[in-house]
Scaffold this active site. Structure first.
Site, PDB file in Angstrom:
ATOM      1  N   CYS A   1       0.837  -1.201   0.000  1.00 43.02           N
ATOM      2  CA  CYS A   1       0.000   0.000   0.000  1.00 43.02           C
ATOM      3  C   CYS A   1       0.878   1.260   0.000  1.00 43.02           C
ATOM      4  CB  CYS A   1      -0.975  -0.036   1.170  1.00 43.02           C
ATOM      5  SG  CYS A   1      -2.343   1.140   0.987  1.00 43.02           S
TER       6      CYS A   1
ATOM      7  N   GLU B   1      -1.763  -8.882   4.130  1.00 39.16           N
ATOM      8  CA  GLU B   1      -1.671  -9.366   5.505  1.00 39.16           C
ATOM      9  C   GLU B   1      -3.020  -9.596   6.161  1.00 39.16           C
ATOM     10  OE1 GLU B   1      -1.143  -4.813   5.903  1.00 39.16           O
ATOM     11  OE2 GLU B   1      -1.047  -6.377   4.375  1.00 39.16           O
TER      12      GLU B   1
ATOM     13  N   HIS C   1      -3.626  -5.002   0.574  1.00 41.52           N
ATOM     14  CA  HIS C   1      -3.080  -5.493   1.843  1.00 41.52           C
ATOM     15  C   HIS C   1      -3.130  -7.030   1.879  1.00 41.52           C
ATOM     16  CE1 HIS C   1      -2.597  -1.741   4.163  1.00 41.52           C
ATOM     17  NE2 HIS C   1      -3.547  -1.292   3.358  1.00 41.52           N
TER      18      HIS C   1
ATOM     19  N   SER D   1      -1.259 -14.593  37.709  1.00 45.14           N
ATOM     20  CA  SER D   1      -2.698 -14.348  37.660  1.00 45.14           C
ATOM     21  C   SER D   1      -3.486 -15.602  37.317  1.00 45.14           C
ATOM     22  CB  SER D   1      -3.004 -13.267  36.617  1.00 45.14           C
ATOM     23  OG  SER D   1      -2.734 -13.747  35.310  1.00 45.14           O
ATOM     24  N   GLY D   2      -2.804 -16.601  36.760  1.00 48.78           N
ATOM     25  CA  GLY D   2      -3.501 -17.782  36.278  1.00 48.78           C
ATOM     26  C   GLY D   2      -3.825 -17.693  34.804  1.00 48.78           C
ATOM     27  N   GLY D   3      -3.585 -16.514  34.198  1.00 48.65           N
ATOM     28  CA  GLY D   3      -3.789 -16.354  32.773  1.00 48.65           C
ATOM     29  C   GLY D   3      -2.655 -16.971  31.979  1.00 48.65           C
ATOM     30  N   VAL D   4      -2.808 -16.985  30.666  1.00 44.10           N
ATOM     31  CA  VAL D   4      -1.832 -17.633  29.797  1.00 44.10           C
ATOM     32  C   VAL D   4      -0.458 -16.970  29.898  1.00 44.10           C
ATOM     33  CG1 VAL D   4      -1.250 -18.204  27.408  1.00 44.10           C
ATOM     34  CG2 VAL D   4      -3.611 -18.387  28.190  1.00 44.10           C
ATOM     35  N   ASP D   5      -0.415 -15.651  29.833  1.00 42.60           N
ATOM     36  CA  ASP D   5       0.868 -14.947  29.760  1.00 42.60           C
ATOM     37  C   ASP D   5       1.717 -15.169  31.006  1.00 42.60           C
ATOM     38  OD1 ASP D   5      -0.245 -14.035  27.427  1.00 42.60           O
ATOM     39  OD2 ASP D   5      -0.716 -12.046  28.203  1.00 42.60           O
ATOM     40  N   SER D   6       1.145 -14.914  32.175  1.00 40.20           N
ATOM     41  CA  SER D   6       1.937 -15.061  33.402  1.00 40.20           C
ATOM     42  C   SER D   6       2.263 -16.523  33.677  1.00 40.20           C
ATOM     43  CB  SER D   6       1.207 -14.441  34.595  1.00 40.20           C
ATOM     44  OG  SER D   6       0.006 -15.122  34.891  1.00 40.20           O
ATOM     45  N   SER D   7       1.370 -17.435  33.287  1.00 40.45           N
ATOM     46  CA  SER D   7       1.624 -18.863  33.508  1.00 40.45           C
ATOM     47  C   SER D   7       2.800 -19.346  32.673  1.00 40.45           C
ATOM     48  CB  SER D   7       0.371 -19.684  33.176  1.00 40.45           C
ATOM     49  OG  SER D   7      -0.702 -19.355  34.031  1.00 40.45           O
TER      50      SER D   7
END
EC number: 6.3.5.2
Length: 535
Positions: free
Chosen positions: A101, A193, A191, A245-251
């Site tokens: 573009c 993507e 585009h 926290s139990g979330g994906v990132d911190s786990s």
């Protein structure tokens, strides 16, 4: 996070990260809203990519020494006096370049072509006709064929630079795709993507594999090995605290760090009383008993709910929860003592520099809702092992680390928890009702085999009561709203089209099993105009 602890997304940092041994593609950002999708498409081919704002592109290019460059789209016009441009060093270094573009327009103009304001602006779906073969189209598009693409432009290329040829055209873009095979320069007005260009990912694959000749050696296994070594080098014999926290990132961050340094890591899990049903127990069991990670579990639910009494404004809820979390986390961290590092689950979208056309780059960095500001307050250094990854890559890393699918594949959950799924004042009674209703809803989704098809699903307890009849008695109970959306990145979303039978059976089960509810509704709002969460 204060200025002194802001992570930089500059490609000049590459030599210090876990990607220095891999082929890289540099993406020059001219301000497109979908630049991150370019990076994701490249990484899907097993090639590491970094995004830098155009103002820093030359320094990044020289430091990174990429094997190829992609020029993104953007809102500016190359006809403007102060229009952003790509560093000429990119075009003289002998590396392949792909323009998208605005990237096509600046490439054409900088190399001697002509760009004019379009007489026919194109926004949305368009048909493109292939008029000649080229390496980008190999095995994807054939000469003479017409294909759907996604356009978003006003200007257009009207005269080609020397060495280029037009290989595709569109109604509003007679020169829609250009190619200079000798220098391996290619550019397109549409585009590739975005998902609205059905063959776009294949075109990017051809640029990465066939034009640039990259084989794709950047895998989650390789990232894991390199990240472990990087953590060991950074931490040495120091101690690390991680807010879990139990979330994906911190786990995923916690397990990766523990693999690197073992018991030098201590996790702190603060239960603020607004978690989903059995979530606290699940987190403690997994990390303390399954992974044997040192874990401090703090039940601060009474403190949080006491402070939230009478608070109805959603932003006030968020700020109260954030402030209390920092207070509780800081107190527990001080009890541990001697910690040198604070771990965060920062992801790549959090550290990418945004582009400003009004006086230099502006850096937009979203600090983790739980520990923002703590590094400076506690004089600790940051450990951010996921800062090079997108969300889907974090999930892939979690699977590589052996994290159970119930954690890896779980839907996003907001930091303030059920507080923002309970409009109005929060009480223990309301939270208990909401937990039970949400658990039933998610259970029904899992039993129907739909959980992995949905980006996010949850129940909301509305701050109203309605009249009902149960048995022979009149009831006056709460209304539960059900929400489920499909999305690729959370930026836009559509409601999930459950069939009537599913909604009916789920509603019946919630009303029968959850005391205090006599009516269930389904939210059919997309984003925009609505948001995914209710508050």
């Amino acid at each position: 996070m204060t200025a002194s602890s802001k992570p930089s997304a500059s490609a000049s940092d590459s030599s210090a990260d876990g990607t220095s041994a891999h082929d890289k593609i540099l993406i020059v950002d001219f301000g497109s809203q979908v630049t991150q999708l370019i990076a994701r498409r490249v990484r899907e081919e097993g090639v590491y990519s970094e995004i830098v704002p155009f103002q820093k592109a030359e320094a990044a290019f020289l430091a990174m020494k990429p094997k190829a460059v992609i020029l993104s789209g953007g809102p500016a016009s190359v006809l403007d006096r102060a229009a952003p441009a790509a560093p000429m060093a990119i075009f003289t270094a002998g590396v392949p370049v792909l323009g998208i573009c605005y990237g096509e327009q600046t490439m054409a103009q900088q190399l001697g072509g002509t760009v004019e304001a379009g007489h026919h602006r194109e926004f949305g779906r368009a048909a493109i006709e292939v008029i000649d073969a080229c390496a980008l189209f190999d095995g994807v598009w054939e000469k003479g064929g017409t294909y759907d693409v996604w356009m978003s432009h006003g200007d257009r290329v009207t005269k080609l630079p020397d060495g280029f040829r037009a290989v595709a055209k569109a109604p509003g873009s007679p020169i829609a795709v250009i190619a200079d095979d000798a220098r391996r320069f290619y550019a397109m007005q549409f585009h590739p993507e975005v998902v609205h260009t059905p063959d776009g990912a294949k075109l990017i694959r051809n640029f990465v594999r066939k034009v640039a000749g990259l084989t794709g050696d950047w895998t989650m296994r390789a990232f894991r090995e390199e990240a472990v070594e990087k953590i060991r080098t950074q931490v040495g014999k120091g101690r690390v605290i991680c807010g879990l926290s139990g979330g994906v990132d911190s786990s995923v961050a916690a397990i990766l760090i523990h693999e690197a340094i073992g018991d030098q890591l201590t996790c702190v899990f603060v239960d603020h009383g607004m978690l989903r049903k059995d979530e606290g127990k699940t987190v403690v069991d997994l990390f303390r008993h399954h992974y044997n990670i040192p874990l401090i579990h703090v039940d601060a639910s009474k403190k949080f709910l006491s402070e939230l009494a009478g608070v109805t404004d959603p932003e006030a809820k968020r700020k109260t929860i954030g402030r209390l979390f920092i207070d509780v986390f800081e107190a527990e961290a001080k009890k541990i003592g001697g910690a040198d590092f604070l771990a965060q689950g920062t992801l790549y979208p959090d550290v990418i520099e945004s582009v400003s056309f009004t006086g230099g780059p502006s850096v937009t960095i979203k600090s983790h809702h739980n520990v923002g500001g703590l590094p400076d307050r506690m004089n600790m250094k940051l450990v951010e092992p996921l800062r090079e990854l997108f969300k889907d890559e974090v999930r892939a890393l979690g699977r590589e680390l052996g994290l159970p699918e119930i954690f890896v594949g779980r839907h996003p959950f907001p930091g303030p928890g059920l507080a923002i799924r309970c409009p109005g004042e929060i009480t223990n009674e309301k939270l208990d009702i909401l937990r039970e209703a949400d658990a039933v809803y998610i259970d029904e989704i899992r039993k129907a085999g739909l959980y992995d098809n949905i980006w996010q699903a949850f129940a909301v307890l509305l701050p109203v009561k309605t009249v009902g009849v149960m048995g022979d008695s009149r009831t006056y109970d709460y209304v539960v709203g059900l929400r489920a959306v499909t999305s690729t990145d959370g930026m836009t979303a559509d409601f999930y089209p459950f069939d009537a039978q599913f909604l009916g059976s789920t509603s019946t089960r919630i009303i029968n099993e959850v005391k205090g509810v006599n009516r269930v509704v389904y939210d059919v709002t997309s984003k925009p105009p609505g948001t995914i969460e209710w508050e």
